[in-house]
Design a protein around this motif. Structure first.
Motif, short mmCIF file in Angstrom:
data_model
loop_
_atom_site.label_atom_id
_atom_site.label_comp_id
_atom_site.label_asym_id
_atom_site.label_seq_id
_atom_site.Cartn_x
_atom_site.Cartn_y
_atom_site.Cartn_z
N LEU A 156 -13.39 24.39 -14.72
CA LEU A 156 -14.80 24.17 -14.40
C LEU A 156 -15.01 24.23 -12.88
O LEU A 156 -15.94 24.87 -12.39
CB LEU A 156 -15.28 22.83 -14.96
N ALA A 157 -14.11 23.59 -12.14
CA ALA A 157 -14.22 23.61 -10.68
C ALA A 157 -14.10 25.05 -10.16
O ALA A 157 -14.84 25.45 -9.25
CB ALA A 157 -13.13 22.73 -10.08
N ALA A 158 -13.20 25.84 -10.76
CA ALA A 158 -13.00 27.22 -10.32
C ALA A 158 -14.23 28.07 -10.63
O ALA A 158 -14.64 28.92 -9.83
CB ALA A 158 -11.77 27.82 -10.99
N LEU A 159 -14.82 27.83 -11.81
CA LEU A 159 -16.03 28.56 -12.20
C LEU A 159 -17.15 28.34 -11.19
O LEU A 159 -17.82 29.28 -10.76
CB LEU A 159 -16.51 28.04 -13.56
N GLN A 160 -17.32 27.07 -10.83
CA GLN A 160 -18.38 26.75 -9.88
C GLN A 160 -18.12 27.40 -8.53
O GLN A 160 -19.02 27.94 -7.90
CB GLN A 160 -18.49 25.23 -9.73
N ALA A 161 -16.85 27.38 -8.11
CA ALA A 161 -16.50 27.98 -6.81
C ALA A 161 -16.75 29.49 -6.83
O ALA A 161 -17.27 30.05 -5.87
CB ALA A 161 -15.05 27.68 -6.47
N ALA A 162 -16.38 30.14 -7.95
CA ALA A 162 -16.58 31.59 -8.05
C ALA A 162 -18.06 31.92 -7.99
O ALA A 162 -18.47 32.88 -7.34
CB ALA A 162 -15.96 32.12 -9.34
N LYS A 163 -18.87 31.11 -8.67
CA LYS A 163 -20.32 31.34 -8.65
C LYS A 163 -20.87 31.18 -7.24
O LYS A 163 -21.79 31.88 -6.83
CB LYS A 163 -21.02 30.36 -9.60
N ALA A 213 0.28 27.23 -5.78
CA ALA A 213 -0.28 25.91 -5.55
C ALA A 213 -1.79 26.00 -5.66
O ALA A 213 -2.40 26.96 -5.20
CB ALA A 213 0.11 25.40 -4.17
N THR A 214 -2.40 25.00 -6.29
CA THR A 214 -3.86 24.94 -6.31
C THR A 214 -4.35 24.82 -4.89
O THR A 214 -3.85 24.00 -4.11
CB THR A 214 -4.32 23.72 -7.14
N SER A 215 -5.32 25.64 -4.54
CA SER A 215 -5.79 25.65 -3.16
C SER A 215 -6.51 24.34 -2.82
O SER A 215 -6.98 23.62 -3.70
CB SER A 215 -6.73 26.82 -2.96
N THR A 216 -6.57 24.05 -1.52
CA THR A 216 -7.27 22.85 -1.05
C THR A 216 -8.71 22.87 -1.54
O THR A 216 -9.24 21.86 -1.99
CB THR A 216 -7.26 22.81 0.49
N LEU A 217 -9.30 24.04 -1.44
CA LEU A 217 -10.70 24.18 -1.84
C LEU A 217 -10.88 23.74 -3.29
O LEU A 217 -11.77 22.95 -3.62
CB LEU A 217 -11.10 25.64 -1.67
N LEU A 218 -10.00 24.24 -4.16
CA LEU A 218 -10.12 23.93 -5.57
C LEU A 218 -9.79 22.45 -5.83
O LEU A 218 -10.49 21.77 -6.59
CB LEU A 218 -9.18 24.84 -6.37
N ALA A 219 -8.76 21.93 -5.15
CA ALA A 219 -8.38 20.53 -5.32
C ALA A 219 -9.53 19.61 -4.92
O ALA A 219 -9.84 18.63 -5.60
CB ALA A 219 -7.13 20.20 -4.51
N ASP A 220 -10.19 19.95 -3.81
CA ASP A 220 -11.33 19.14 -3.36
C ASP A 220 -12.45 19.15 -4.40
O ASP A 220 -13.06 18.13 -4.68
CB ASP A 220 -11.87 19.67 -2.03
N ARG A 221 -12.67 20.32 -4.97
CA ARG A 221 -13.73 20.42 -5.97
C ARG A 221 -13.37 19.62 -7.22
O ARG A 221 -14.25 19.04 -7.86
CB ARG A 221 -13.98 21.89 -6.32
N ILE A 222 -12.07 19.60 -7.56
CA ILE A 222 -11.64 18.84 -8.74
C ILE A 222 -11.84 17.34 -8.50
O ILE A 222 -12.36 16.61 -9.34
CB ILE A 222 -10.16 19.12 -9.07
N MET A 223 -11.41 16.89 -7.30
CA MET A 223 -11.58 15.47 -6.96
C MET A 223 -13.04 15.06 -7.07
O MET A 223 -13.37 13.99 -7.58
CB MET A 223 -11.10 15.23 -5.53
N ALA A 224 -13.90 15.91 -6.55
CA ALA A 224 -15.33 15.61 -6.57
C ALA A 224 -15.81 15.49 -8.02
O ALA A 224 -16.57 14.58 -8.36
CB ALA A 224 -16.11 16.68 -5.82
N LEU A 225 -15.32 16.41 -8.87
CA LEU A 225 -15.70 16.38 -10.28
C LEU A 225 -15.29 15.06 -10.94
O LEU A 225 -16.05 14.45 -11.69
CB LEU A 225 -14.99 17.51 -11.02
N LEU A 226 -14.05 14.62 -10.64
CA LEU A 226 -13.53 13.41 -11.26
C LEU A 226 -14.35 12.19 -10.89
O LEU A 226 -14.39 11.21 -11.61
CB LEU A 226 -12.06 13.18 -10.84
N GLN A 227 -14.98 12.28 -9.73
CA GLN A 227 -15.73 11.13 -9.25
C GLN A 227 -17.07 10.93 -9.96
O GLN A 227 -17.69 9.89 -9.82
CB GLN A 227 -15.97 11.25 -7.73
N GLN A 228 -17.51 11.95 -10.68
CA GLN A 228 -18.80 11.79 -11.36
C GLN A 228 -18.74 10.64 -12.36
O GLN A 228 -17.72 10.43 -13.01
CB GLN A 228 -19.15 13.08 -12.10
N PRO A 229 -19.86 9.90 -12.48
CA PRO A 229 -19.86 8.80 -13.45
C PRO A 229 -19.73 9.32 -14.88
O PRO A 229 -19.08 8.71 -15.73
CB PRO A 229 -21.22 8.13 -13.23
N ARG A 230 -20.37 10.45 -15.15
CA ARG A 230 -20.23 11.10 -16.46
C ARG A 230 -19.98 12.59 -16.21
O ARG A 230 -20.17 13.08 -15.10
CB ARG A 230 -21.49 10.92 -17.30
#
Lengths: 215, 795
Positions: free
Chosen positions: B361-368, B541-558
């Motif tokens: 999902l994070a990669a999809l958003q980044a590609a868009k 290795a998962t890129s920093t960009l993608l890792a940051d986006r994943i972390m942000a995703l995990l932080q969502q309440p839902r």
């Protein structure tokens, strides 16, 4: 920590370094030093490997002499990678070796790589009977036999380590030299030499004993 | 179309083809010394590269080699040869095209040296080999153009560095040579242009419409762990049915094999589906390539071996199984589908487990968002330079100043100092040891001002060692009594087999019968549950960009963007333990399967997490915690050992970690693995060749011994310098650990649990576990030896 065991009439110690010590005789035995291996490879047009295996091996041998206080030494053959390597021995290394030999009875056994060093002193022979044991380069003869040649190694807990092999009649030492590969004990040559019930004494931080894997 | 010769113009007209603007631009720039064309896949960029060549050869006859085309893949050269034949034969042009790779027969290669074609299609390794021959000046005399295809892919590895030096050499052999680089979308075009050489102009083609890319929805949710994507097979088969040709990409060969096997178990319509990866035999790969090109296959299960610009005609869907790790690679991979310019390509992501759902999902958003990742390249590695020097010596005696001047023309080596060059030359000549041992046996000698081989016979050894791809040692697998091999497996895997074991290769289950002269003999054994084949796979290795986006995703309440199962999984993790937060470091400690585990969620990428594993296990060893090993993924490191960790603070002191780094760097397994590769590339040790390995007494010894010896007696040796540099840059990635520790600034949460948590579970199935050789291992070895003795009744 060394491992004590019996071979025929002798109480012996396998040392974690891969050397064998016989306390009653004050005798230290090492096999397959392969000194000068990097020089031989370079001479024959191979890679120019780090030329430090001779000091590395001598350093370990020196430490073993120091630790055991051995009065006599048996080098079980293939002490030099070939005769030319023995002749090309670096002067510092030669002096080091001569210093270690001083004051000790030193026996060079002939190997298949080297018929022994030519002018280093010590005695040079094909085999050495001593105190009820017989020391020779390659196993396969009679008597309570101590030999080298095969560079046995064994897998234990996922690691490959150099090891001694013994079945109470024969003892095969691991290679002591720094640049030496190994032959897995599952190899037919080693399987054929050892009778059932043989054990491997595994080198490492301390000696560990296990049954020799059979196949 | 004015610049195109009449015959080609007519042929294009007859076909109703029109040149794209960037193809026209390439024709107009035909005389430019160096051009980098960046175009989306399907934009006809290979043809754009060749148009000036076709034009020149059509207009005036040329004797000998005119254009050299270099691609990273053998398969690509065969494909391009087919594709070029169409316009050449169609327009009746007098042009001879041939390819030359490791697969080309000996006689064919001999003939090509004597009588080169107009256009030669080859790989970087084959080019290096050609340049090592004495007759290289004659072969390349009159060469006009060189085309480097997929240069963005080559630039990511040492193959590119080697190739750029070879290009510099070609420019010396044929002054006036024009260079063309063809690249897919990249994040930093000027950097890639500089890589191709000074004064490279950049030509940007219209990127075309955005791809249609989405996540495949499956009825069965993906498993908590694992990489098989078996759950998605019904939906994937449905997609295959709905499309003309589908490529199904996997990240590793082993995954591709398992998936292919499972796919066929459910392929009730018998859709023609093939498999393609680097461990299969050449025959098997060629069969699939040909069937695909002829449109006889509905789908191919593949890995990176089909990753590059192979023009597979009717591919209209790309499915990526597993997380893409890197947004740029995803975007380039999607370009496989719909090779028609200005039509959007269509791609589906299939996360193989629940964590990958988040990553996809994070990669999809980044590609868009057109957010591409990438890290700047370091200077050209010096082990490759050492090999290049040896290669030069094989070809002819050389002048050191001239070779230095030539090498610095290559982009990656533009900043190489004379001293650095001299050190590499010394290494090649004498070994470069502090102890000067080889004065008599130097490899290179200075005679009449030129360096040459002491023993000309060593040229054969050097040639055999050319190339920068270091394969893990493999054994051929063949059916008992049949001559053709099915493929290859890693030696370590073969060693783990006992007769009767079954494994997968080429989609078949086979039974291991035994080893016969370094060949694994098998028989067919359909219907048994296979043991898994462990092939080597590239790890990104998962890129920093993608890792940051994943972390942000995990932080969502839902997580409304995630499928319910994954949202539920994350919620469960939040309930049982916690979810990692960007400004804190989460550690979980729990017993499992009789071992104590510590899981560190650093999200620093695989390499940095691996380094963290090495540093932490070293600290744990010092603290008496008896660690046994660890495994790292892009988001976490899992360490197991005999004793639990109850206080984390002493483990994560940055000063102590940095201090540990220096000492640790010396003695760890990653360093040794890197050293081995560096030593092989630089020509210190030979690669083990299939046929030359000794079957009985092992005459070789491990490169680890050389590493330890050098470290002890010659710590400043060139090989160790290169190894250190390389580990710090690529594999160690200490920068990302520092960034992570700065981010959390001491906020560490150690959670003690009864057992494995939802988020930690996938780590248990990760391959690439690294053992720690320490007190814990000795305790185990002792226990195992005891148990063996007891079992044998010897105690």
């Amino acid at each position: 920590m060394p491992h004590s065991f019996r071979l025929g009439p002798a109480d012996l110690q396998a040392r974690p370094s891969g050397a064998l010590f016989w306390p009653a005789q004050g005798l230290l035995c090492v096999s397959d030093l392969h000194l000068g291996k990097s020089e031989r490879l370079a001479r024959r047009g191979g890679g120019l490997l780090p030329p430090y295996e001779t000091p590395a091996t001598l350093e370990r041998l020196d430490a073993e002499l120091e630790a055991t206080g051995a009065r006599q030494v048996v080098c079980l053959g293939d002490s030099f990678d070939d005769l030319a390597a023995a002749e090309a021995l670096d002067e510092a290394d030669r002096l080091w070796l001569v210093r270690m030999m001083a004051g000790r009875m030193w026996h060079w056994i002939e190997g298949n790589h080297d018929p022994g060093p030519v002018d280093l002193g010590g005695s040079l022979r094909a085999e050495l009977p001593l105190g009820g044991l017989i020391f020779r380069h390659q196993a396969g003869g009679d008597g309570f036999e101590v030999s080298g040649h095969f560079h046995p190694k064994v897998r234990l807990a996922g690691q490959s380590r150099r090891c001694f092999l013994t079945d109470g009649q024969r003892l095969i030492l691991p290679a002591f030299g720094a640049y030496t590969g190994g032959l897995r004990v599952e190899a037919p040559a080693l399987q054929a030499l050892m009778s059932p019930g043989a054990r491997a004494i595994v080198t490492g931080p301390r000696c560990l004993v296990m049954p020799m894997p059979r196949c | 179309m004015a610049l195109l010769p009449l015959a080609l113009t007519r042929w294009f007209d007859a076909k109703g083809w029109q040149l794209h603007p960037h193809q026209q631009a390439m024709l107009e720039r035909a005389e430019a010394s160096s051009t980098l064309l960046i175009a989306p896949t399907g934009g006809g960029k290979t043809l754009a590269g060749f148009l000036p060549t076709l034009s020149e050869l059509a207009n005036s006859p040329h004797k000998g080699l005119h254009t050299l085309y270099i691609s990273p893949l053998k398969a690509l050269t065969a494909d391009i040869r087919r594709n070029l034949r169409t316009p050449i034969e169609g327009a009746g042009l007098p042009i001879r095209v041939e390819d030359r790779t490791g697969d080309t027969s000996y006689t064919q290669r001999r003939r090509q040296r004597a009588d080169p074609p107009h256009i030669l299609l080859t790989t970087p390794e084959s080019l290096a080999l050609l340049l090592s021959y004495e007759d290289a000046p004659r072969i390349f005399d009159g060469l006009q153009r060189v085309i480097v295809d997929e240069i963005h892919a080559l630039a990511e590895s040492k193959r590119g560095d080697q190739l750029m030096m070879c290009l510099a050499r070609l420019c010396s052999l044929s002054p006036g040579l024009r260079r063309v680089g063809l690249s897919a979308t990249v994040e930093d075009p000027p950097a890639l242009a500089a890589y191709l050489g000074k004064d490279t102009a950049i030509l940007l083609a219209d990127p075309g419409p955005d791809p249609e890319i989405s996540m495949l929805e499956t009825e069965t949710p993906p498993p908590w762990a694992g990489g098989g994507a078996r759950h998605a097979i019904p939906e994937i088969l449905e997609q295959v049915r709905r499309h003309k040709t589908t490529l199904i990409f996997h990240n590793t060969r082993a995954q591709a094999e398992i998936f292919f096997h499972n796919l066929w178990l459910q392929n009730e319509d018998d859709l023609p589906i093939g498999i393609h990866h680097g461990s299969l035999s050449r025959e098997a790969r060629e069969r699939v390539e040909a069937a695909l090109a002829e449109g006889r296959l509905r789908a191919v299960v593949c890995t990176g071996s089909l990753d590059l610009g192979l023009d597979w005609g009717d591919v209209d869907l790309v499915i990526q199984v597993g997380a893409p790790k890197n947004v740029k690679r995803l975007v380039q991979r999607i370009g496989r589908a719909n090779h028609r310019y200005n039509a959007p390509s269509k791609a589906l992501l299939v996360p193989a487990n629940r964590f990958e759902v988040v990553e996809c999902l994070a990669a999809l958003q980044a590609a868009k968002d057109h957010d591409l990742d990438g890290a700047p390249r370091g200077p050209g590695p010096r082990d490759v330079l050492c090999q290049h020097i040896l290669m030069a010596a094989c070809a002819a005696p050389f002048d050191a100043d001239a070779l230095y001047a030539e090498v610095t023309q290559a982009g990656p080596y533009a900043a190489l100092t004379r001293d650095q060059f001299a050190a590499c030359l010394t290494f090649c000549a004498t070994g470069g040891y502090a102890l000067r041992a080889y004065d008599k046996w130097q490899r290179l000698l200075l005679r009449n001002g030129k360096w040459q081989l002491r023993d000309p016979r060593t040229a054969a050894v050097i040639r055999q060692n050319l190339g920068t791809i270091i394969d893990t040692e493999t054994l051929k697998v063949r059916l008992r009594g049949r001559p053709t091999p099915l493929g290859e497996v890693e030696e370590a895997f073969a060693a783990s087999l006992t007769p009767g074991d079954t494994f997968l290769i080429g989609g078949e289950i086979v039974r291991y019968e035994g080893l016969n002269e370094l060949t694994v003999e098998v028989t067919r054994q359909p219907g048994r549950q296979p043991k898994v084949a462990v092939f080597g796979g590239t790890k990104f290795a998962t890129s920093t960009l993608l890792a940051d986006r994943i972390m942000a995703l995990l932080q969502q309440p839902r997580w409304p963007g995630l499928p319910a199962h994954t949202a539920h999984w994350l919620a469960l993790q939040r309930e049982v333990s916690r979810l990692p937060a960007p400004d804190r470091l989460l550690l979980e400690s729990f017993p499992q399967d009789g071992r104590e585990h510590l899981c560190i969620y650093g999200f620093a990428g695989r390499n940095a997490q691996q380094t963290l594993g090495l540093l932490l296990t070293k600290r744990m060893e010092e603290l008496g915690l008896a660690p046994l090993g660890f495994v790292a993924t892009d988001y976490a490191t899992l360490i197991w050992g005999l004793d639990p960790v109850t206080d984390a603070a002493p483990l994560f002191d940055l000063a102590a970690l940095r201090q540990g780094l220096e000492g640790w760097l010396q003695g760890n397994a990653v360093m040794k693995r890197t050293f081995r590769n560096v030593a092989i590339i630089a020509g210190l040790i030979e690669r083990t060749h299939q046929g030359r390995r000794k079957s009985g007494r092992q005459a070789t010894f491990s490169s680890d011994i050389l590493y330890d010896t050098l470290r002890r007696y010659d710590p400043d040796h060139l090989m160790l310098q290169i190894t250190r540099e390389e580990t710090m840059r690529g594999m160690v990635d200490f920068g990302r650990i520092e960034a992570m520790l700065a981010r959390i600034s001491g906020r560490i949460d150690l959670v003690r649990l009864d057992g494995v948590t939802p988020l930690a579970a996938p780590l248990f199935l990760e391959p690439g576990k690294i053992p720690v050789q320490g007190a814990g291992r000795e305790r185990l070895a002792e226990a195992e030896a005891q148990a063996l003795l007891r079992a044998a009744g010897l105690d």
